[in-house]
Structures are given as C-alpha cells and as structure tokens.
Design a protein around this motif. Structure first.
Motif, PDB file in Angstrom:
ATOM      1  N   ALA A   1       0.815  -1.219   0.000  1.00  0.00           N
ATOM      2  CA  ALA A   1       0.000   0.000   0.000  1.00  0.00           C
ATOM      3  C   ALA A   1       0.846   1.265   0.000  1.00  0.00           C
ATOM      4  O   ALA A   1       0.405   2.302  -0.505  1.00  0.00           O
ATOM      5  CB  ALA A   1      -0.932  -0.002   1.210  1.00  0.00           C
ATOM      6  N   ARG A   2       2.071   1.179   0.552  1.00  0.00           N
ATOM      7  CA  ARG A   2       2.908   2.378   0.566  1.00  0.00           C
ATOM      8  C   ARG A   2       3.767   2.499  -0.696  1.00  0.00           C
ATOM      9  O   ARG A   2       4.507   3.475  -0.852  1.00  0.00           O
ATOM     10  CB  ARG A   2       3.791   2.406   1.804  1.00  0.00           C
ATOM     11  CG  ARG A   2       4.876   1.340   1.846  1.00  0.00           C
ATOM     12  CD  ARG A   2       5.747   1.483   3.067  1.00  0.00           C
ATOM     13  NE  ARG A   2       6.763   0.440   3.146  1.00  0.00           N
ATOM     14  CZ  ARG A   2       7.947   0.485   2.520  1.00  0.00           C
ATOM     15  NH1 ARG A   2       8.252   1.530   1.756  1.00  0.00           N
ATOM     16  NH2 ARG A   2       8.811  -0.500   2.653  1.00  0.00           N
ATOM     17  N   SER A   3       3.657   1.543  -1.595  1.00  0.00           N
ATOM     18  CA  SER A   3       4.365   1.645  -2.868  1.00  0.00           C
ATOM     19  C   SER A   3       3.792   2.799  -3.686  1.00  0.00           C
ATOM     20  O   SER A   3       2.745   3.363  -3.350  1.00  0.00           O
ATOM     21  CB  SER A   3       4.249   0.340  -3.642  1.00  0.00           C
ATOM     22  OG  SER A   3       2.923   0.157  -4.120  1.00  0.00           O
ATOM     23  N   PHE A   4       4.436   3.125  -4.779  1.00  0.00           N
ATOM     24  CA  PHE A   4       4.011   4.294  -5.563  1.00  0.00           C
ATOM     25  C   PHE A   4       2.582   4.149  -6.080  1.00  0.00           C
ATOM     26  O   PHE A   4       1.850   5.132  -6.195  1.00  0.00           O
ATOM     27  CB  PHE A   4       4.959   4.517  -6.742  1.00  0.00           C
ATOM     28  CG  PHE A   4       4.728   5.833  -7.432  1.00  0.00           C
ATOM     29  CD1 PHE A   4       5.156   7.022  -6.871  1.00  0.00           C
ATOM     30  CD2 PHE A   4       4.047   5.873  -8.639  1.00  0.00           C
ATOM     31  CE1 PHE A   4       4.921   8.241  -7.499  1.00  0.00           C
ATOM     32  CE2 PHE A   4       3.809   7.080  -9.284  1.00  0.00           C
ATOM     33  CZ  PHE A   4       4.245   8.269  -8.711  1.00  0.00           C
ATOM     34  N   ASP A   5       2.154   2.917  -6.350  1.00  0.00           N
ATOM     35  CA  ASP A   5       0.803   2.689  -6.862  1.00  0.00           C
ATOM     36  C   ASP A   5      -0.182   2.306  -5.773  1.00  0.00           C
ATOM     37  O   ASP A   5      -1.295   1.866  -6.065  1.00  0.00           O
ATOM     38  CB  ASP A   5       0.831   1.581  -7.921  1.00  0.00           C
ATOM     39  CG  ASP A   5       1.573   2.015  -9.181  1.00  0.00           C
ATOM     40  OD1 ASP A   5       1.452   3.194  -9.556  1.00  0.00           O
ATOM     41  OD2 ASP A   5       2.284   1.175  -9.767  1.00  0.00           O
TER      42      ASP A   5
ATOM     43  N   ASP B   1       9.065  10.321   3.104  1.00  0.00           N
ATOM     44  CA  ASP B   1       9.635  11.651   3.307  1.00  0.00           C
ATOM     45  C   ASP B   1       8.880  12.645   2.428  1.00  0.00           C
ATOM     46  O   ASP B   1       8.017  12.257   1.626  1.00  0.00           O
ATOM     47  CB  ASP B   1      11.146  11.635   3.041  1.00  0.00           C
ATOM     48  CG  ASP B   1      11.508  11.391   1.581  1.00  0.00           C
ATOM     49  OD1 ASP B   1      10.640  11.501   0.687  1.00  0.00           O
ATOM     50  OD2 ASP B   1      12.687  11.095   1.314  1.00  0.00           O
ATOM     51  N   PRO B   2       9.144  13.948   2.559  1.00  0.00           N
ATOM     52  CA  PRO B   2       8.386  14.935   1.789  1.00  0.00           C
ATOM     53  C   PRO B   2       8.418  14.710   0.281  1.00  0.00           C
ATOM     54  O   PRO B   2       7.399  14.903  -0.396  1.00  0.00           O
ATOM     55  CB  PRO B   2       9.036  16.260   2.185  1.00  0.00           C
ATOM     56  CG  PRO B   2       9.502  16.023   3.598  1.00  0.00           C
ATOM     57  CD  PRO B   2       9.982  14.611   3.600  1.00  0.00           C
ATOM     58  N   ASP B   3       9.563  14.306  -0.265  1.00  0.00           N
ATOM     59  CA  ASP B   3       9.631  14.062  -1.714  1.00  0.00           C
ATOM     60  C   ASP B   3       8.725  12.906  -2.132  1.00  0.00           C
ATOM     61  O   ASP B   3       8.009  12.993  -3.135  1.00  0.00           O
ATOM     62  CB  ASP B   3      11.076  13.746  -2.129  1.00  0.00           C
ATOM     63  CG  ASP B   3      11.915  14.998  -2.284  1.00  0.00           C
ATOM     64  OD1 ASP B   3      11.361  16.055  -2.620  1.00  0.00           O
ATOM     65  OD2 ASP B   3      13.139  14.907  -2.067  1.00  0.00           O
ATOM     66  N   THR B   4       8.756  11.822  -1.376  1.00  0.00           N
ATOM     67  CA  THR B   4       7.941  10.652  -1.709  1.00  0.00           C
ATOM     68  C   THR B   4       6.455  10.992  -1.686  1.00  0.00           C
ATOM     69  O   THR B   4       5.704  10.665  -2.616  1.00  0.00           O
ATOM     70  CB  THR B   4       8.229   9.506  -0.724  1.00  0.00           C
ATOM     71  OG1 THR B   4       9.588   9.089  -0.875  1.00  0.00           O
ATOM     72  CG2 THR B   4       7.307   8.320  -0.957  1.00  0.00           C
ATOM     73  N   VAL B   5       6.020  11.635  -0.629  1.00  0.00           N
ATOM     74  CA  VAL B   5       4.595  11.962  -0.495  1.00  0.00           C
ATOM     75  C   VAL B   5       4.176  12.974  -1.554  1.00  0.00           C
ATOM     76  O   VAL B   5       3.105  12.841  -2.167  1.00  0.00           O
ATOM     77  CB  VAL B   5       4.295  12.473   0.930  1.00  0.00           C
ATOM     78  CG1 VAL B   5       2.843  12.934   1.040  1.00  0.00           C
ATOM     79  CG2 VAL B   5       4.584  11.376   1.961  1.00  0.00           C
ATOM     80  N   ALA B   6       5.007  13.965  -1.820  1.00  0.00           N
ATOM     81  CA  ALA B   6       4.674  14.964  -2.843  1.00  0.00           C
ATOM     82  C   ALA B   6       4.552  14.324  -4.224  1.00  0.00           C
ATOM     83  O   ALA B   6       3.631  14.655  -4.990  1.00  0.00           O
ATOM     84  CB  ALA B   6       5.723  16.070  -2.859  1.00  0.00           C
TER      85      ALA B   6
END
Length: 348
Positions: free
Chosen positions: A279-283, A290-295
């Motif tokens: 579920a935390r993968s990109f899809d 971190d902020p970059d991942t969530v953004a």
C-alpha cells in the motif's frame, strides 16, 4: 490544489505502551493540530463524525469551533457527517454557526458512513440506508436556499414555510458529497453540481479512481453545470517524516493494529506487513514517506485522477501527539511547497 489534514480523533491504545488517552485529552490535541495546520499554511482541516469508544469525534462542528479563535485562514470541514442518521436542520445550523464565527471558513462534507453505530443511536433502521441519505440530502440542500423552507419526506417531520437560523456567511454554504468509490455516488454528485470527495483507502490503486472522476464530470456536464468550477477531493491515510525509513517504521505499528481491529469487525483477512508495504508503494493508497515521496504521489494523483484537494488522514490509530504534530508540520512546510511547484510545472 488545496492540501489539508483529516482525522477521526482516534482514541485507541498506543501500541508502544498500551495507554489510551481520554476523549478529553485527544480532543484538546486535535485543537492543537488544527492550529498548527493553519500556521504551516495548509488549506483545510477535516473531522469525521463517529459514535464509538475508539473515536472522540461525535460533534465535528463543536470541535472545530474551538480552534476558530486560534486560526486565521484554514477551512474547516466535516469529513464526513453521517447525514443518513442526522437531522439536516441541526447539521445546517451547526455549520452555519461555525461559518459565522470563523468568518466564512466552514464546509459540510456528507456521506452514508461505513460505520453504522449512529443508526441505532438515533433511532434509524439500516434497511432504510439508501433512502435516508437521499431524502436528507434533499432537505439539506433546500436549507441552503435563502428564505422560507417547505419540505416533506418519509423519515422526518415536514417543514412548512419556516426560516432556518442562523444564516451562514457563505452563500451557499459549501456541501460536498463523499464516497468510498461507487459509480452511483459520482453520478449523483455530478448531477447535483456538488463538490465530490473520494476516500481512497485500503488495497487499491489510486489511479483507478479516474473512472469515478470521469463519471462525475460527465454527469455534471449533462446536468448543465460548469465542470471547471467543481472541486474534487481525495482522502487517504498517510504520514510524513524526515526520511522514508522513519516514516514507514513509525506509521506501521498503529496502522497494523487499527486495520486488524476493523478486519475482525468486518470478517476480513488479517492485515500483514506485506499488505502495508504494498500500500505504501508508488501505486498504493498509503501516502507514507519523506516529503519528496509523499509529494510525488500526490502529484501523480493530481495528474492522473484529476483531484483539486488532497486530505492526508493522520494518525491511523493512535500515535504520540508529537509525531502527529511533526507530520503535519512537514506536510505544510515541505510537502505542500513541492506539490504546488510541481503543479505549476505541469501547467506550464
């Protein structure tokens, strides 16, 4: 693109020490969270109505009103009000009051509710689940219109040529329809020309919700509404920390515990670490990192689904207040600027 926070005011046992905060303590924490969200430049804060021991949010308007004198710009919305088991007159009056004292910052987000504890509490039968929502939404929308109201239905006493007070500062008071992703809800919201919110949670690919947005826009256009002016929101669980590793490890314990409580209640299979990692993968539908991942994940949702508002639901299950506050701080000061700059680039 609007960015904000949502909560159910969780009061579940802390997985680290087994302590459960009192409802009063957790309510006071949420006021602090709303204030911080305002200070770091977020656009909206939402509180979801529930009537269970593990959530302290039975009265979202009252809770959010406590933060009004301490905030200046953040919009305050239910997320959601269970309209099927509520009195639309009282819902309208509560949020019109919130709108007045906040200077026009209140919104009502309504839904049927995936939790059904409110139905027996307020004397409603679950067999009327669909009919109740349709009827009460009809009344709520009539209450937004200025002047006297006349209305009759099956599940509430009629109103005959009466005015409803107080009147909100906004005209009309914003009403959103929220959905877990049924095509019927998308079509209903579009036909009525109401803002539409999607709960994108669980074992799903957020990009799949583009279909619901398309149905919503098609229904709105067919009904003669200006689609370009209709907001579309999404709501997903998530957590932000300084690094991906810190975020992933901090958010897993409470998410694992809370999801397994719901799995037992609904007769679903247990939730495992592999489910969380997927579920935390990109899809996936968890916005953890971190902020970059969530953004990046939010920008992908904006580009491929078409949302104009994103609500990060944190915490999911009880977490230490300091961790929640830090996640909100990072979401406002680090994630939000990245998302806004990314949208500028996409539009260029």
């Amino acid at each position: 693109m609007e960015l904000g926070i949502s909560t159910f005011v969780e009061t579940t046992p802390d997985v680290n020490n087994g302590v459960t905060l009192s409802h009063a303590e957790r309510l006071r924490e949420v006021v602090e969270e709303i204030v911080l969200a305002d200070q770091v430049g977020l656009d909206v804060y939402g509180v979801g109505e529930h009537h269970r021991p593990d959530f302290a949010a039975s009265s979202p308007a009252v809770l959010m009103a406590a933060a009004v004198p301490l905030t200046t710009r953040i919009r305050l919305t239910s997320a959601v009000m269970i309209l099927s088991s509520a009195d639309p007159v009282r819902v309208f009056q509560d949020f019109a009051t919130l709108d007045g004292i906040s200077g026009g910052r209140a919104e009502i987000m309504v839904g049927r509710g995936s939790f059904t504890e409110s139905f027996p509490l307020f004397g409603y039968d679950l067999k009327d689940y669909e009919e109740l929502f349709d009827e009460k939404l009809d009344l709520l929308l009539k209450l937004r219109e200025p002047g006297k109201v006349s209305w009759s239905g099956k599940h509430r006493p009629a109103i005959t040529n009466l005015e409803i007070y107080p009147r909100p500062e906004q005209n009309p008071l914003p009403v959103w329809i929220a959905s877990a992703g049924t095509p019927e809800s998308a079509v209903r919201a579009g036909t009525l020309g109401l803002p539409f919110a999607l709960a994108i949670i669980g074992n799903v690919n957020p990009s799949d919700y583009a279909m619901h947005v398309r149905l919503y826009k098609e229904a709105a256009a067919k009904a003669g509404h200006d689609v370009s002016k209709l907001p579309i929101a999404s709501h997903s669980h998530g957590y932000v920390a300084e690094t991906d590793e810190l975020a992933v490890e901090a958010f897993f314990p409470s998410t694992h515990a809370r999801t397994n409580v719901r799995a037992v209640e609904k007769g679903l299979p247990p939730y495992h670490r592999a489910d969380y990692d997927a579920a935390r993968s990109f899809d996936g539908a968890l916005y953890v990192g971190d902020p970059d991942t969530v953004a990046r994940k939010i920008l992908h949702l904006y580009e491929h689904v078409g949302i104009t508002r994103f609500l990060l639901h944190v915490p999911h299950g009880s977490m230490p207040h300091a961790q929640v506050m830090q996640a909100i701080r990072l979401f406002g000061t680090e994630v939000a600027p990245r998302v806004r700059e990314g949208i500028k680039r996409l539009k260029a």
